[in-house]
Structure formats: structure tokens, C-alpha cells
Design a protein around this motif. Structure first.
Motif, mmCIF file in Angstrom:
data_model
loop_
_atom_site.group_PDB
_atom_site.id
_atom_site.type_symbol
_atom_site.label_atom_id
_atom_site.label_comp_id
_atom_site.label_asym_id
_atom_site.label_seq_id
_atom_site.Cartn_x
_atom_site.Cartn_y
_atom_site.Cartn_z
ATOM 1 N N LEU A 63 15.385 10.489 49.847
ATOM 2 C CA LEU A 63 16.798 10.732 49.554
ATOM 3 C C LEU A 63 17.073 10.991 48.077
ATOM 4 C CD1 LEU A 63 18.537 8.141 51.908
ATOM 5 C CD2 LEU A 63 18.121 10.583 52.292
ATOM 6 N N ARG A 64 16.564 10.150 47.206
ATOM 7 C CA ARG A 64 16.838 10.332 45.765
ATOM 8 C C ARG A 64 16.377 11.701 45.256
ATOM 9 N NH1 ARG A 64 18.927 5.910 43.317
ATOM 10 N NH2 ARG A 64 18.493 3.890 44.258
ATOM 11 N N PRO A 65 15.139 12.120 45.561
ATOM 12 C CA PRO A 65 14.732 13.453 45.088
ATOM 13 C C PRO A 65 15.588 14.587 45.655
ATOM 14 C CG PRO A 65 12.794 12.168 45.693
ATOM 15 C CD PRO A 65 14.001 11.387 46.138
ATOM 16 N N ILE A 66 15.982 14.484 46.923
ATOM 17 C CA ILE A 66 16.820 15.532 47.516
ATOM 18 C C ILE A 66 18.199 15.534 46.867
ATOM 19 C CG2 ILE A 66 18.035 16.256 49.622
ATOM 20 C CD1 ILE A 66 15.528 15.367 51.195
ATOM 21 N N LEU A 67 18.794 14.364 46.685
ATOM 22 C CA LEU A 67 20.118 14.301 46.057
ATOM 23 C C LEU A 67 20.087 14.870 44.646
ATOM 24 C CD1 LEU A 67 21.338 10.813 47.310
ATOM 25 C CD2 LEU A 67 22.240 13.040 47.974
ATOM 26 N N LYS A 68 19.030 14.567 43.921
ATOM 27 C CA LYS A 68 18.901 15.085 42.554
ATOM 28 C C LYS A 68 18.751 16.606 42.582
ATOM 29 C CE LYS A 68 16.104 14.657 38.405
ATOM 30 N NZ LYS A 68 16.877 14.263 37.310
ATOM 31 N N MET A 69 17.909 17.099 43.480
ATOM 32 C CA MET A 69 17.677 18.536 43.582
ATOM 33 C C MET A 69 18.955 19.281 43.977
ATOM 34 S SD MET A 69 14.954 20.550 45.946
ATOM 35 C CE MET A 69 15.968 20.776 47.380
ATOM 36 N N GLN A 70 19.739 18.711 44.872
ATOM 37 C CA GLN A 70 20.941 19.359 45.405
ATOM 38 C C GLN A 70 22.199 19.049 44.593
ATOM 39 O OE1 GLN A 70 19.845 21.668 47.392
ATOM 40 N NE2 GLN A 70 20.712 21.092 49.350
ATOM 41 N N ASN A 71 22.059 18.357 43.487
ATOM 42 C CA ASN A 71 23.210 17.869 42.733
ATOM 43 C C ASN A 71 24.244 18.949 42.429
ATOM 44 O OD1 ASN A 71 24.454 15.598 41.217
ATOM 45 N ND2 ASN A 71 24.200 17.044 39.528
ATOM 46 N N ASP A 72 23.810 20.060 41.854
ATOM 47 C CA ASP A 72 24.766 21.109 41.481
ATOM 48 C C ASP A 72 25.483 21.670 42.700
ATOM 49 O OD1 ASP A 72 24.007 20.738 38.852
ATOM 50 O OD2 ASP A 72 22.638 22.452 38.813
ATOM 51 N N LEU A 73 24.764 21.786 43.806
ATOM 52 C CA LEU A 73 25.380 22.262 45.040
ATOM 53 C C LEU A 73 26.440 21.273 45.526
ATOM 54 C CD1 LEU A 73 25.579 24.284 47.377
ATOM 55 C CD2 LEU A 73 23.721 23.019 48.488
ATOM 56 N N PHE A 74 26.124 19.973 45.502
ATOM 57 C CA PHE A 74 27.095 18.962 45.931
ATOM 58 C C PHE A 74 28.367 19.021 45.091
ATOM 59 C CE2 PHE A 74 23.276 16.440 47.485
ATOM 60 C CZ PHE A 74 23.492 16.768 48.813
ATOM 61 N N ILE A 75 28.221 19.220 43.804
ATOM 62 C CA ILE A 75 29.388 19.312 42.921
ATOM 63 C C ILE A 75 30.244 20.510 43.315
ATOM 64 C CG2 ILE A 75 30.129 19.801 40.555
ATOM 65 C CD1 ILE A 75 27.758 18.020 39.648
ATOM 66 N N GLN A 76 29.619 21.669 43.507
ATOM 67 C CA GLN A 76 30.370 22.868 43.878
ATOM 68 C C GLN A 76 31.019 22.744 45.252
ATOM 69 O OE1 GLN A 76 31.249 25.432 41.878
ATOM 70 N NE2 GLN A 76 30.325 24.034 40.395
ATOM 71 N N VAL A 77 30.315 22.132 46.181
ATOM 72 C CA VAL A 77 30.872 21.927 47.527
ATOM 73 C C VAL A 77 32.088 21.009 47.445
ATOM 74 C CG1 VAL A 77 30.398 20.831 49.764
ATOM 75 C CG2 VAL A 77 28.755 22.431 48.789
ATOM 76 N N PHE A 78 31.988 19.945 46.637
ATOM 77 C CA PHE A 78 33.128 19.032 46.500
ATOM 78 C C PHE A 78 34.306 19.736 45.832
ATOM 79 C CE2 PHE A 78 35.842 15.998 44.430
ATOM 80 C CZ PHE A 78 36.124 15.147 45.488
ATOM 81 N N ILE A 79 34.050 20.513 44.791
ATOM 82 C CA ILE A 79 35.132 21.244 44.116
ATOM 83 C C ILE A 79 35.810 22.189 45.103
ATOM 84 C CG2 ILE A 79 35.629 23.013 42.370
ATOM 85 C CD1 ILE A 79 33.435 21.644 40.626
ATOM 86 N N LEU B 144 27.727 17.560 54.395
ATOM 87 C CA LEU B 144 26.916 17.009 53.301
ATOM 88 C C LEU B 144 25.597 16.449 53.831
ATOM 89 C CD1 LEU B 144 29.750 15.183 51.328
ATOM 90 C CD2 LEU B 144 28.591 17.302 50.661
ATOM 91 N N LYS B 145 25.671 15.742 54.959
ATOM 92 C CA LYS B 145 24.444 15.207 55.571
ATOM 93 C C LYS B 145 23.488 16.331 55.932
ATOM 94 C CE LYS B 145 26.103 12.472 58.816
ATOM 95 N NZ LYS B 145 26.258 11.487 59.883
ATOM 96 N N GLY B 146 24.024 17.426 56.444
ATOM 97 C CA GLY B 146 23.192 18.572 56.807
ATOM 98 C C GLY B 146 22.467 19.164 55.611
ATOM 99 N N MET B 147 23.121 19.158 54.448
ATOM 100 C CA MET B 147 22.489 19.665 53.227
ATOM 101 C C MET B 147 21.317 18.791 52.800
ATOM 102 S SD MET B 147 25.698 20.688 50.883
ATOM 103 C CE MET B 147 27.151 21.300 51.678
ATOM 104 N N ILE B 148 21.359 17.547 53.185
ATOM 105 C CA ILE B 148 20.276 16.613 52.851
ATOM 106 C C ILE B 148 19.195 16.671 53.928
ATOM 107 C CG2 ILE B 148 19.696 14.181 52.492
ATOM 108 C CD1 ILE B 148 22.672 13.839 51.495
ATOM 109 N N ILE B 149 19.596 16.537 55.176
ATOM 110 C CA ILE B 149 18.645 16.490 56.291
ATOM 111 C C ILE B 149 17.841 17.793 56.388
ATOM 112 C CG2 ILE B 149 18.445 16.352 58.813
ATOM 113 C CD1 ILE B 149 20.883 14.429 58.699
ATOM 114 N N GLY B 150 18.450 18.902 56.029
ATOM 115 C CA GLY B 150 17.759 20.192 56.065
ATOM 116 C C GLY B 150 16.555 20.260 55.149
#
Length: 130
Positions: A34-50, A86-92
Motif C-alpha cells: 500500500l505505501r509504495p502504491i500510494l506514494k507512486m499514485q500521489n499526484d494522481l490522487f491529488i488531481q482526482v480530489f481536486i 480511489l480503491k480501484g486506482m490502488i487495487i489496479g
């Protein structure tokens, strides 16, 4: 499928956090996957939230910093469609064996996943506001 796993590990990078003999299955999964995926996807999560906040009539951007923190938490906990996205972005980005492990303890891992994502977004409030 081994090629996919190799590529995923290269993309995700290293394990974060400490793993030892006393670590629970959830802790090991959290730090290895989880931690490596969250770190890797960080910029995407920010844009998705915005994008989500903009589609919700920009209410988020007029709130005080304290209320923004609460908003982030509430949105991720209560908006099922958004949370599932958001879960799908991680589980994928799970490898097959990680997915098999995830299904066995998904309830606990989903809580960890979303709590980690909430904290990650809250800690980057200034980036989101720009």
C-alpha cells in the motif's frame, strides 16, 4: 503474468516502514504494497480530489483549513462511488498474489488504505489549494 509483476515492482519501488517478526499481516501488506502504491499514485490522487471538489461546486475551496480537513475525511468515508474509484486506482496496481491476499483480509485493508489516503491528502492541503 510474471512480467507484469516485475514491472509493477520496478514502478512502485521499495518497501516503506519496518517489517519484523511481530508485524501483522495487515502491517506487512501496508508497508510492502500500500505505501509504495500510494506514494507512486500521489499526484494522481491529488488531481482526482481536486476534480471531485470542483465538480462539487467548489465548496471545498471556500472552507477554512480545519473544515477542509474534515471535508477530505468525510468525502472519502461517505461518498461510496468516489471511495471505490480511489480503491480501484490502488487495487489496479496489485500483483496477483497481493490481490489474493487482499481478498482474504479486504475489510481491514480497505480501512487502512482509506485512512492512509485521507492522511496523505490532508498533509498536502497546500498543494490541493493551489
Amino acid at each position: 503474468m510474471e512480467a507484469r509483476d516485475t514491472h509493477l515492482l520496478e514502478l512502485r519501488g521499495q518497501t516503506y516502514g519496518i517489517i519484523n517478526n511481530q508485524s501483522s499481516l495487515e502491517e506487512v501488506f501496508q508497508n510492502r504494497t500500500l505505501r509504495p502504491i500510494l506514494k507512486m499514485q500521489n499526484d494522481l490522487f491529488i488531481q482526482v480530489f481536486i476534480n471531485y471538489a470542483v465538480k462539487q461546486k467548489n465548496v471545498f475551496f471556500s472552507l477554512t483549513p480545519e473544515k477542509k480537513m474534515v471535508y477530505i475525511e468525510n468525502v472519502i468515508q461517505r461518498d461510496v462511488k468516489f471511495r471505490n474509484s480511489l480503491k480501484g486506482m490502488i487495487i489496479g496496481l496489485f500483483m496477483l498474489d497481493e490481490y489474493a491476499e487482499y481478498i482474504r483480509i479486504s475489510s481491514n485493508l480497505n480501512k487502512r488504505m482509506m485512512n492512509m489516503l485521507v492522511e496523505r491528502l490532508k498533509s498536502q492541503l497546500q498543494v490541493i489549494e493551489q
